[in-house]
Design an enzyme around this catalytic site. Structure first.
Site, PDB file in Angstrom:
ATOM      1  N   GLU A  86       0.790  -1.224   0.000  1.00 53.06           N
ATOM      2  CA  GLU A  86       0.000   0.000   0.000  1.00 53.06           C
ATOM      3  C   GLU A  86       0.827   1.280   0.000  1.00 53.06           C
ATOM      4  O   GLU A  86       0.426   2.265  -0.616  1.00 53.06           O
ATOM      5  CB  GLU A  86      -0.927   0.015   1.233  1.00 53.06           C
ATOM      6  CG  GLU A  86      -2.045  -1.006   1.198  1.00 53.06           C
ATOM      7  CD  GLU A  86      -3.141  -0.621   0.228  1.00 53.06           C
ATOM      8  OE1 GLU A  86      -3.079   0.481  -0.354  1.00 53.06           O
ATOM      9  OE2 GLU A  86      -4.059  -1.429   0.025  1.00 53.06           O
ATOM     10  N   SER A 346     -26.406 -25.795  54.460  1.00 51.38           N
ATOM     11  CA  SER A 346     -25.453 -25.927  55.572  1.00 51.38           C
ATOM     12  C   SER A 346     -24.153 -25.162  55.355  1.00 51.38           C
ATOM     13  O   SER A 346     -23.226 -25.294  56.163  1.00 51.38           O
ATOM     14  CB  SER A 346     -25.119 -27.408  55.788  1.00 51.38           C
ATOM     15  OG  SER A 346     -26.264 -28.132  56.174  1.00 51.38           O
TER      16      SER A 346
END
Length: 693
Positions: A86, A346
């Site tokens: 590019e 519990s």
């Protein structure tokens, strides 16, 4: 006359030049500032503690644009191909590359078609910031002007980051990171040559090369990129040939959704923050999400599972599994069961025993009765409807016996128990209008898995709690205060007892300290455990609270807990060593008052009409015990009533017996709050808390 004409011509040219420059300057000024606000609009991303992506959210318009930086997030090979294809002179030009423009114009004239574009990466960023449909000389000039402006205001690295974030990749994908995740299922930090070349090719014509629509076009474009890179010497011919043989993806992959409940919460709390870092560990999170889904499938179609894993030292949440499947409506998957208030069964029992150890009226080797008993109108029974008789306190907790628990809670005090857990960050939710009572010890109260795990980390940390956190502060700070749960000796004794709890079938013994719980009517199954490194809590049940016959904590939740520890990939770490002064003795060698627990109703003794009471120091008083050079002088303890002999405990540790006058000097451990307990021969006790200064 000729000279005059020349002067007039020169003047005319100068005027035209000035007017042209003025017009251009006016036009440039009319463009206004760079529209950089678009660059700051990205998808919200939620990260784990190591920066790995947990979940991303599409922007309001449905596009995916993930924040990315070239320096830390991008494969160097991809950048090499991108710049080679590019903009070779990206780091040399000032936004516009005359050589590239000249080459593009020459190719257009000589070949009659566009062979290569003349736009630099900076010019492409300018076009992405101000997208326009027309392709004209004016538009190109505008891009060039904007590119020059960009180069003046931003560094090359910042401009490259903008390109990597904004470049189109087809459909609603913008930026190389969103594309890499959607097409390859991975971050762009490590890309193959074929993947890198494909990602370079797609932005040139993103819609005509969309992999989910035109994979053939995309492959041709990728191979063209590879051929040019071979021609420029950036890629070897052999590597390019191998890369061309690789097919291209034809379907998009889903964006990752790890820890969805945690991510949703983080995004709601940190609005308008693009990058949110959490304390979660993506590896542990993934392993436990898979575990929850597999086990829930085996347990039934309407069953969900919540799991929370926490680092003991920091209090940071390592994994947060809010449900078995976030997208399963039958399991109410989007309901976070780690935050749901449920009956704990519990699982609160260890804290009752811890406060009893702290108060000094029992020891793990003390004997306690498990026989039918009534506490007013309340007559607790064990889960299996049997009684064990007289057993050691250690065994009573390991077997989760109910009568001993209620007897201890009666001595500790339900209100004090509730207050202490709240002080440590554990909110117990009572039915409207109800006051704390003995039924709390067996699950008659509501609590969340989040709070329960936080309380258990306090046992693992020898009595102090760090409030749990998942969201990390941007500055890395930590403003959480350490909370008090119980004395170190008491916490160690609880952990030591729970370490000996019989594990599930085929699990190793003495590796994890844990407790299970089953709520009334088989609605909730729990298991919470810890080693020296982390605490993990598991909840199993139906989100709608309906009963599930046979859903028992030991059978349904405990195996998941042990499997969760195994799937963290870490060997169990040993629990902390016993604090200095911890009383280690068999029952026969314990002080007489500690050999057997006596319920509150049995503490009226023959020969002593006066109840045991500490006369000095007064509860809540401040005592100046400074002795100079950092030393502290002894503190006198004086008692009335009770049956001799009497034992003094300082913060739960034995400090000797009172003399015949019911007095003794004790040495404080240092400045701060100190708990002084006196216990007589029959098990009666009185406690005061004083502040030494």
């Amino acid at each position: 006359m000729a000279a005059g004409f020349v002067k007039r011509t020169a003047l005319g040219v100068a005027v035209i030049a000035v007017l042209t420059i003025a017009a251009v300057a006016t036009w440039v000024h009319s463009l206004g500032p760079l529209p950089l606000e678009k660059a700051s609009t990205v998808s919200t991303t939620v990260l784990d503690r190591n920066g790995k992506l947990l979940r991303a959210y599409a922007m309001s318009d449905g596009r995916w644009r993930l924040p990315v930086t070239a320096s830390s997030s991008i494969d160097p090979g991809y950048l090499n191909i991108l710049l080679g294809y590019e903009d070779k002179r990206f780091y040399e030009h000032h936004g516009v590359d005359p050589w590239a423009l000249g080459r593009a114009a020459f190719q257009l004239v000589t070949r009659g078609k566009i062979v290569s574009g003349g736009s630099t990466i900076t010019m492409q960023v300018a076009r992405l910031l101000e997208p326009r449909r027309e392709r004209s000389i004016t538009a190109k000039i505008r891009q060039a002007v904007r590119a020059l402006q960009l180069e003046r205001q931003m560094s090359k690295e910042q401009i490259l980051d903008l390109y990597l974030t904004l470049a189109p990749f087809g459909g609603n994908l913008e930026g190389v990171r969103a594309a890499a995740i959607a097409y390859f299922g991975k971050e762009p930090k490590r890309l193959s040559l074929a993947e890198a070349a494909l990602l370079v090719a797609l932005p040139q014509s993103p819609e005509m090369r969309r992999l989910d629509r035109h994979p053939g076009n995309a492959r041709v474009a990728r191979d063209r990129v590879l051929e040019r890179m071979v021609g420029e010497g950036r890629v070897s011919a052999a590597d390019a040939t191998q890369a061309k043989a690789v097919g291209v993806p034809k379907l998009r992959k889903p964006m990752p959704i790890l820890a969805p409940h945690s991510a949703d919460q983080a995004a709601s709390l940190r609005k308008d923050v693009p990058i949110i870092k959490t304390s979660l560990d993506s590896g542990i999170q993934q392993a436990l999400e898979t575990l929850a889904k597999d086990r829930a499938t085996a347990l039934g179609s309407n069953i969900s599972i919540g799991i929370l894993a926490v680092d003991n030292e920091s209090g940071e949440v390592l994994a947060h599994v809010g449900s078995a499947d976030y997208f399963d409506d039958r399991r109410a998957g989007q309901v976070d069961m780690t935050r749901a208030v449920r009956s704990p069964g519990s699982t609160l029992k260890p804290f009752i025993y811890g406060l009893a150890f702290e108060d000094g009226f029992i020891h793990p080797e003390s004997l306690i009765d498990d026989r039918p008993a009534r506490f007013g109108a309340y007559a607790p029974e064990n889960f299996d409807m049997t009684f064990q008789g007289t057993v050691p306190v250690r065994k009573a907790l390991q077997l989760s016996l109910n009568v001993p628990t209620i007897a201890l809670l009666e001595r500790v005090g339900a209100s004090r128990f509730t207050s202490r857990l709240k002080q440590a960050g554990g909110s117990l939710v009572l039915p409207p209008g109800e006051a704390p009572g003995l039924a709390m010890g067996l699950g008659g109260v509501g609590v969340t898995l989040h709070d329960l795990v936080q309380l258990y980390t306090g046992v693992a940390r020898l009595g102090t709690v760090k409030p749990l956190r998942e969201l990390m502060q941007a500055n890395g700070g930590d403003d959480r205060e350490t909370l008090r749960l119980m004395e170190p000796v008491a916490a160690w004794q609880v952990g030591n007892v729970l370490l000996g709890t019989p594990p599930p079938e085929n699990a190793a013994h003495n590796r994890i300290a844990f407790k299970t719980g089953t709520s009334y009517g088989y609605r909730d199954a729990w298991s919470v455990g810890f080693d020296g490194r982390m605490t993990i809590g598991v909840w199993v049940g139906r989100p709608d609270g309906a009963p599930v016959p046979g859903l028992v904590g030991r059978v349904a939740a405990a195996p998941i807990l042990f499997d969760a520890f195994a799937r963290t990939g870490k060997l169990p770490a040993p629990l902390p060593k016993a604090p200095k002064g911890t009383l280690m003795a068999s029952n026969a060698k314990l002080p007489l008052p500690l050999r057997r627990f006596r319920p509150a109703g049995d503490l009226i003794r023959a020969g002593s009409e006066q109840a045991l009471h500490i006369q000095f120091p007064l509860n809540g008083s401040r005592i100046d015990a400074s002795g100079g050079e950092g030393q502290f002088s002894s503190v006198p303890v004086k008692v009335a009533g009770g049956v001799m002999p009497m034992t003094v405990l300082v913060n739960g540790m034995a400090a000797g017996e009172l003399d015949s006058r019911r007095q003794r000097l004790v040495d404080p451990p240092g400045p701060g709050f100190v708990r002084l307990t006196v216990m007589d021969a029959m098990g009666a006790a009185d406690t005061v808390v004083v502040r030494i200064q």
